[in-house]
Structures are given as structure tokens and as C-alpha cells.
Write a protein that holds these residues in place. Structure first.
Motif, short mmCIF file in Angstrom:
data_model
loop_
_atom_site.label_atom_id
_atom_site.label_comp_id
_atom_site.label_asym_id
_atom_site.label_seq_id
_atom_site.Cartn_x
_atom_site.Cartn_y
_atom_site.Cartn_z
N GLY A 194 6.26 7.71 12.74
CA GLY A 194 7.40 7.73 13.16
C GLY A 194 8.23 8.57 12.84
N PHE A 195 7.83 9.71 12.17
CA PHE A 195 8.79 10.81 11.81
C PHE A 195 8.88 11.85 12.99
N ARG A 196 9.81 12.40 13.08
CA ARG A 196 9.80 13.74 14.22
C ARG A 196 9.67 14.84 13.36
N GLY A 237 13.28 5.26 12.44
CA GLY A 237 14.62 5.06 12.06
C GLY A 237 14.90 5.61 10.49
N ALA A 238 14.15 6.69 10.07
CA ALA A 238 14.48 7.36 8.70
C ALA A 238 15.65 8.11 8.64
N LEU A 239 16.40 7.96 7.56
CA LEU A 239 17.85 8.15 7.39
C LEU A 239 17.94 9.25 6.17
N ASP A 240 16.91 9.05 5.21
CA ASP A 240 17.46 9.71 3.72
C ASP A 240 16.00 9.66 3.06
N ALA A 272 15.04 5.70 3.46
CA ALA A 272 15.66 4.73 3.78
C ALA A 272 15.54 4.69 5.34
N VAL A 273 15.76 3.51 6.08
CA VAL A 273 15.74 3.30 7.39
C VAL A 273 16.75 2.57 8.13
N HIS A 274 17.10 2.89 9.26
CA HIS A 274 17.98 1.99 9.77
C HIS A 274 17.89 0.59 9.94
N ASP A 275 16.63 0.04 10.63
CA ASP A 275 16.36 -1.42 10.87
C ASP A 275 14.83 -1.41 10.33
N ILE A 276 14.80 -1.95 9.00
CA ILE A 276 13.50 -2.40 8.64
C ILE A 276 12.48 -3.11 9.44
#
Length: 335
Positions: A29-31, A207-210, A283-287
Motif C-alpha cells: 500500500g505504499f506509493r 494511509g501511511a503518514l510518517d 503511523a497510518v491514518h486508519d489502522i
């Protein structure tokens, strides 16, 4: 934090087959954009061929995960179909030094892969890299000084130059390679330019953020010595968390785990070598959405002792990749 080393800049996942790694990261799920390969003609009139090291990033606002490999003599067929081939161009007086630098990087990647496929790079982020370099020197930590490299980037449709300033920590052991410690490449990089970083591909389907954590597994009898090394690198003590020793950074952690306790902290995990970076956490937006995506894409899922969801290293080219629900602070920092 007021330290000259503030947070995680990036981790580097070293792979033998870049095309396979890109497919893996897309399924996770990584771009990830097409990787860049330097090219050069072996002789006058010959077609340029990829050589040296190649990489790409899964980018976040303040950090990234790097995928890197080196071009083997028989490895041209492993190039992804959309690889970005970059002709090596430099003034004649600079070109030999540039080729030497690329060759040294490629040789280091080869050594890392000989150990195992997985994580071999950890770079910390600094708001004042010159101060960090001076402090490390004063503390007795070996390093090669602050290097500056530039690279062309497209910024909102216009060509710009990105400046990267970094240092690599060297082991004090006799015979050690410059710019490396036992566990791999560790160093400090000046903070990312938020204006340039913000134009990269940051909207990941998972949803990865950091990048918020990485873990280093160490032989039990070496734990104290390695902890002292990182206390010197980071200019702070570690705290104890069960069997682990944790360095708290700005919304991120570096966790040291003794080999005898790794399977307790990350069930089912076994280090391929010691010492070794065994995994990282984003960290992801919605696990819940992340979990659904990973299940749909066929990944086995486990939970760490701290409750993080993770894909085991056996399913992720040698690196355990963990996902954690973002806190409001994480979300705010990533904007």
C-alpha cells in the motif's frame, strides 16, 4: 526537542531485485515512484548502461523509506520496466570523483546484501547538522564530515535543485570500512526541505503518514556497548521498556532489543545476522483500513508485544514492517 539530532530521517531497505521490491511495496500500500539508475557508456560510441546504485523512496512529509539496490553484472534484466535512467553528467574534473563515489556506494550495498536482504540504513534528521558534526567529533564519534550533494528535481512543474547535507558515522574498530558501523550505514542528514518534500507522492493507499520507529537487534552481551554508542550519537540516554532500551526522538523511537528477547517483542522474528535492523514502523491514518488492505493483498499479519500490526520479515524481503494508528500529534506533524 532541542537536540541537534531530532527525529528519524529515513531507513534503507536493501534489496537484490528492485522490480520485485516495487511490487512488494505496492502490495503493502505504499506509493513508490520509479527508481533512478545512473547510466554511463563503457566506451566511446557505446550505449549507456545502468551501473552503480539505484534507489527510490516511499515519501512522507518529514521522512521516507528508501528502497536501494546495486546493479550487478548480470542484473540488467532486473530493472523495472519504468526505471528512470539518468545519464551521468559532470565536468571532466569532477567525473572521476563522482564515479568513484558511486562505486563506493555500490560496493557497500553489495556488502550489505551479502549479510542479508533487509534493513541496513538508518539516518537521523538534524535541524543543525554542523552542530551535530561538531558534537560528534568532540564526543569521539568517528565520521567523515558533512558532505553536500545536489540533485535536480521537478517542483510544481519547474526545475529546481535539491540540496542534501549529510554525514556518515564510522566505526572505531580496526579495519572497518569508512562510513559504516557493524549494523550498516548510520548517519545524520539535514532536515528535508518541506517545500520540495511536499510535492512528492505522499498519498499512500495504506494511509501511511510518517516513519515513527525502527528496531535494532543486538547480541545480548553487546547490548550495553551498542546502547552507549547510540547515546553518543543521539546525545541522550535510553529508557528501559521491558526487555527493550528505547531512545525517544521527535514523535519517533529507536528501539534496541537483545537477541534473546526479539521473539517476545516481535513474535516469530529471528535476526538474519547480529547486530541488525530488523524492522520499522509507520503511523497510518486508519489502522482498520490498513489491515483490510494488507489482508486483501494476501499478507500474513502478526501483532507485536506493544500491539502494533506487522507484516513478518519472511513476507517482506527481510524486514518486519509495522503499522500503528496515528495519534493527533502524528497527524498534525505530518501535515
Amino acid at each position: 526537542m532541542g537536540n541537534d539530532v531530532a527525529r528519524l530521517h529515513h531507513v534503507g531497505h536493501i534489496v537484490s531485485n528492485m522490480a520485485q521490491a516495487l511490487t512488494l511495496y505496492q502490495r503493502l500500500g505504499f506509493r513508490v515512484p520509479p527508481p533512478s539508475y545512473p547510466t554511463m557508456a563503457a566506451r566511446k560510441g557505446a550505449a549507456p548502461q545502468p551501473f552503480g546504485a539505484a534507489n527510490t523512496h516511499a515519501d512522507f512529509p518529514r521522512s521516507f523509506v528508501e528502497l536501494a539496490t546495486y546493479v550487478q553484472e548480470d542484473g540488467v534484466h532486473h530493472l523495472p520496466h519504468d526505471a528512470h535512467l539518468v545519464p551521468l553528467q559532470a565536468p571532466p574534473e569532477v567525473l572521476p570523483r563522482l564515479i568513484e563515489q558511486i562505486g563506493r556506494t555500490s560496493a557497500n550495498l553489495a556488502v550489505f546484501l551479502d549479510r542479508f536482504e533487509g534493513l541496513h540504513i538508518l539516518m537521523f534528521s538534524s535541524p543543525d547538522i554542523d552542530a551535530a558534526a561538531a558534537r560528534l567529533t568532540e564526543t569521539g564519534v568517528g565520521h567523515g564530515g558533512v558532505h553536500t550533494v545536489t540533485r535536480p528535481v521537478q517542483h510544481r512543474g519547474e526545475a529546481r535543485t535539491e540540496v542534501v547535507r549529510y554525514l556518515e558515522i564510522s566505526s572505531n574498530e580496526i579495519g572497518a570500512k569508512p562510513g559504516c558501523v557493524t549494523e550498516g550505514r548510520v548517519g545524520v542528514v539535514a532536515d528535508l526541505d518541506p517545500d520540495i518534500q511536499g510535492t512528492r507522492q505522499l498519498d499512500h493507499p495504506n494511509g501511511a503518514l510518517d516513519l515513527i520507529g525502527t528496531m535494532l537487534c543486538i547480541a545480548d552481551d553487546q547490548l550495553t556497548a551498542v546502547q552507549r554508542r547510540y547515546e553518543d550519537y543521539l546525545d541522550q540516554p535510553a529508557r528501559t521498556d521491558g526487555p527493550a532500551h528505547v531512545f525517544d526522538l521527535d514523535n519517533a523511537t529507536l528501539t534496541l532489543v537483545p537477541d534473546s528477547q526479539l521473539a517476545t517483542v516481535l513474535p516469530g522474528e529471528h535476526p538474519a545476522a547480529l547486530p541488525a535492523f530488523v524492522g520499522y514502523t509507520v503511523a497510518v491514518h486508519d489502522i482498520a483500513l490498513t489491515r483490510d488492505l494488507l489482508r486483501r493483498n494476501g499478507f500474513p499479519l502478526r501483532h507485536s508485544a506493544s500491539g502494533d500490526l506487522f507484516v513478518p520479515s519472511t513476507a517482506a524481503l527481510g524486514a518486519a514492517i509495522a503499522f500503528r494508528q496515528a495519534t493527533p500529534h502524528t497527524t498534525e506533524a505530518g501535515t
